[in-house]
Motif scaffolding. Structure first.
Motif, PDB file in Angstrom:
ATOM      1  N   MET A   1       0.685  -0.617   0.142  1.00 53.27           N
ATOM      2  CA  MET A   1       0.088   0.105   0.194  1.00 53.27           C
ATOM      3  C   MET A   1       0.497   1.373   0.317  1.00 53.27           C
ATOM      4  SD  MET A   1      -3.312  -0.461   2.005  1.00 53.27           S
ATOM      5  CE  MET A   1      -3.159   0.498   3.491  1.00 53.27           C
ATOM      6  N   ARG A   2       2.110   1.110   0.815  1.00 56.94           N
ATOM      7  CA  ARG A   2       3.023   2.293   0.606  1.00 56.94           C
ATOM      8  C   ARG A   2       2.956   2.782  -0.818  1.00 56.94           C
ATOM      9  NH1 ARG A   2       6.518   3.894   5.467  1.00 56.94           N
ATOM     10  NH2 ARG A   2       5.576   1.550   5.715  1.00 56.94           N
ATOM     11  N   ARG A   3       3.205   1.816  -1.690  1.00 58.11           N
ATOM     12  CA  ARG A   3       3.656   2.668  -3.208  1.00 58.11           C
ATOM     13  C   ARG A   3       2.731   3.173  -3.977  1.00 58.11           C
ATOM     14  NH1 ARG A   3       5.183  -2.467  -5.703  1.00 58.11           N
ATOM     15  NH2 ARG A   3       5.488  -0.719  -7.600  1.00 58.11           N
ATOM     16  N   GLY A   4       1.109   2.804  -3.645  1.00 53.95           N
ATOM     17  CA  GLY A   4       0.386   4.439  -3.586  1.00 53.95           C
ATOM     18  C   GLY A   4       0.619   5.318  -3.289  1.00 53.95           C
ATOM     19  N   LEU A   5       1.231   5.618  -2.347  1.00 60.61           N
ATOM     20  CA  LEU A   5       1.221   7.072  -1.570  1.00 60.61           C
ATOM     21  C   LEU A   5       2.107   7.938  -3.018  1.00 60.61           C
ATOM     22  CD1 LEU A   5       2.663   6.516   1.793  1.00 60.61           C
ATOM     23  CD2 LEU A   5       0.036   7.587   1.090  1.00 60.61           C
ATOM     24  N   ARG A  25      -6.946 -11.468  -2.468  1.00 61.25           N
ATOM     25  CA  ARG A  25      -7.393 -11.677  -1.234  1.00 61.25           C
ATOM     26  C   ARG A  25      -6.554 -10.750  -0.872  1.00 61.25           C
ATOM     27  NH1 ARG A  25      -6.435 -17.307   3.051  1.00 61.25           N
ATOM     28  NH2 ARG A  25      -6.927 -15.969   4.423  1.00 61.25           N
ATOM     29  N   THR A  26      -5.682 -10.192  -0.755  1.00 58.35           N
ATOM     30  CA  THR A  26      -5.138  -8.925  -0.658  1.00 58.35           C
ATOM     31  C   THR A  26      -5.786  -7.602  -0.789  1.00 58.35           C
ATOM     32  OG1 THR A  26      -2.809 -10.422  -0.378  1.00 58.35           O
ATOM     33  CG2 THR A  26      -2.964  -7.504   0.159  1.00 58.35           C
ATOM     34  N   ILE A  27      -5.998  -7.127  -2.026  1.00 62.02           N
ATOM     35  CA  ILE A  27      -6.228  -6.386  -2.113  1.00 62.02           C
ATOM     36  C   ILE A  27      -7.959  -6.673  -2.124  1.00 62.02           C
ATOM     37  CG2 ILE A  27      -7.765  -5.126  -4.190  1.00 62.02           C
ATOM     38  CD1 ILE A  27      -4.713  -6.561  -5.204  1.00 62.02           C
ATOM     39  N   ARG A  28      -8.905  -7.158  -1.452  1.00 62.52           N
ATOM     40  CA  ARG A  28      -9.428  -6.941  -0.667  1.00 62.52           C
ATOM     41  C   ARG A  28     -10.206  -6.840  -0.017  1.00 62.52           C
ATOM     42  NH1 ARG A  28     -13.876  -7.963  -4.810  1.00 62.52           N
ATOM     43  NH2 ARG A  28     -13.037  -9.613  -6.318  1.00 62.52           N
ATOM     44  N   ALA A  36      -8.546   1.331   0.982  1.00 65.04           N
ATOM     45  CA  ALA A  36      -8.372   0.816  -0.290  1.00 65.04           C
ATOM     46  C   ALA A  36     -10.292   1.505  -0.892  1.00 65.04           C
ATOM     47  CB  ALA A  36      -8.051   0.379  -0.845  1.00 65.04           C
ATOM     48  N   THR A  37     -10.197   1.565  -1.603  1.00 69.68           N
ATOM     49  CA  THR A  37     -11.559   1.635  -2.485  1.00 69.68           C
ATOM     50  C   THR A  37     -11.459   1.355  -4.181  1.00 69.68           C
ATOM     51  OG1 THR A  37     -13.707   2.618  -2.757  1.00 69.68           O
ATOM     52  CG2 THR A  37     -11.841   4.185  -2.957  1.00 69.68           C
ATOM     53  N   LEU A  49      -8.814  -6.145 -10.043  1.00 68.14           N
ATOM     54  CA  LEU A  49      -9.325  -4.823  -8.881  1.00 68.14           C
ATOM     55  C   LEU A  49      -8.169  -3.099  -8.998  1.00 68.14           C
ATOM     56  CD1 LEU A  49     -10.068  -7.097  -6.084  1.00 68.14           C
ATOM     57  CD2 LEU A  49     -11.970  -5.600  -7.652  1.00 68.14           C
ATOM     58  N   VAL A  50      -8.935  -3.001  -9.849  1.00 65.52           N
ATOM     59  CA  VAL A  50      -7.683  -1.606 -10.422  1.00 65.52           C
ATOM     60  C   VAL A  50      -8.466  -0.451  -8.506  1.00 65.52           C
ATOM     61  CG1 VAL A  50      -7.167   0.533 -11.101  1.00 65.52           C
ATOM     62  CG2 VAL A  50      -7.250  -1.242 -12.277  1.00 65.52           C
ATOM     63  N   CYS A  51      -7.923   0.014  -8.071  1.00 67.13           N
ATOM     64  CA  CYS A  51      -8.199   0.354  -6.668  1.00 67.13           C
ATOM     65  C   CYS A  51      -6.826   1.469  -6.369  1.00 67.13           C
ATOM     66  CB  CYS A  51      -7.843  -0.651  -5.446  1.00 67.13           C
ATOM     67  SG  CYS A  51      -8.999  -1.391  -5.230  1.00 67.13           S
ATOM     68  N   LYS A  52      -7.448   2.470  -5.193  1.00 67.24           N
ATOM     69  CA  LYS A  52      -6.757   4.022  -5.074  1.00 67.24           C
ATOM     70  C   LYS A  52      -6.870   3.977  -3.191  1.00 67.24           C
ATOM     71  CE  LYS A  52     -10.349   7.441  -5.587  1.00 67.24           C
ATOM     72  NZ  LYS A  52     -10.578   8.458  -6.130  1.00 67.24           N
TER      73      LYS A  52
END
Length: 66
Positions: A1-5, A25-28, A36-37, A49-52
Protein backbone atom coordinates in the motif's frame (compact mmCIF):
# COMPACT_ATOMS: atom_id res chain seq x y z
CA UNK A 1 0.00 0.00 0.00
CA UNK A 2 2.84 2.36 0.73
CA UNK A 3 3.74 2.41 -2.98
CA UNK A 4 0.33 3.96 -3.69
CA UNK A 5 1.38 7.12 -1.86
CA UNK A 6 3.60 8.12 -4.78
CA UNK A 7 1.23 7.07 -7.57
CA UNK A 8 -1.09 9.49 -9.39
CA UNK A 9 -4.40 9.60 -7.53
CA UNK A 10 -3.08 7.19 -4.90
CA UNK A 11 -3.46 4.20 -7.27
CA UNK A 12 -2.40 0.95 -5.71
CA UNK A 13 0.05 -1.05 -7.82
CA UNK A 14 -1.26 -4.36 -9.14
CA UNK A 15 2.22 -5.95 -9.11
CA UNK A 16 5.05 -6.02 -6.59
CA UNK A 17 8.65 -4.95 -7.26
CA UNK A 18 9.39 -8.41 -8.72
CA UNK A 19 6.49 -8.36 -11.16
CA UNK A 20 4.32 -10.71 -9.14
CA UNK A 21 0.63 -9.85 -9.08
CA UNK A 22 -0.81 -9.05 -5.68
CA UNK A 23 -3.43 -11.49 -4.48
CA UNK A 24 -7.06 -10.45 -4.94
CA UNK A 25 -7.56 -11.62 -1.36
CA UNK A 26 -5.00 -9.06 -0.14
CA UNK A 27 -6.61 -6.29 -2.17
CA UNK A 28 -10.10 -7.19 -0.94
CA UNK A 29 -8.81 -7.17 2.64
CA UNK A 30 -7.53 -3.62 2.16
CA UNK A 31 -10.96 -2.64 0.80
CA UNK A 32 -12.72 -4.34 3.72
CA UNK A 33 -10.51 -2.45 6.20
CA UNK A 34 -11.34 0.86 4.49
CA UNK A 35 -7.73 1.44 3.41
CA UNK A 36 -8.48 1.26 -0.32
CA UNK A 37 -11.49 1.67 -2.56
CA UNK A 38 -12.21 0.38 -6.06
CA UNK A 39 -11.37 3.14 -8.53
CA UNK A 40 -12.45 2.02 -11.99
CA UNK A 41 -13.07 -1.09 -14.06
CA UNK A 42 -10.34 -2.21 -16.42
CA UNK A 43 -12.08 -3.15 -19.69
CA UNK A 44 -9.06 -5.12 -20.89
CA UNK A 45 -8.63 -7.08 -17.64
CA UNK A 46 -12.05 -7.10 -15.92
CA UNK A 47 -10.81 -9.46 -13.18
CA UNK A 48 -8.22 -6.91 -11.99
CA UNK A 49 -9.20 -4.76 -9.03
CA UNK A 50 -7.92 -1.25 -9.76
CA UNK A 51 -8.00 0.59 -6.44
CA UNK A 52 -6.76 3.76 -4.82
CA UNK A 53 -5.89 4.66 -1.26
CA UNK A 54 -8.55 6.17 0.93
CA UNK A 55 -7.80 8.93 3.46
CA UNK A 56 -7.77 6.18 6.10
CA UNK A 57 -5.19 4.25 4.07
CA UNK A 58 -3.00 7.34 3.71
CA UNK A 59 -3.26 7.96 7.46
CA UNK A 60 -1.62 4.56 8.10
CA UNK A 61 1.56 6.08 6.70
CA UNK A 62 1.22 9.47 8.33
CA UNK A 63 -0.11 11.15 5.21
CA UNK A 64 -3.37 13.09 5.10
CA UNK A 65 -6.17 12.37 2.68
CA UNK A 66 -5.24 15.21 0.33
Amino acid sequence: MRRGLDQPGGKLPLFDENGQRYSARTIRSCIDQGWATPWFDNPIKPDWLVCKLTPTGRALFGRDGG
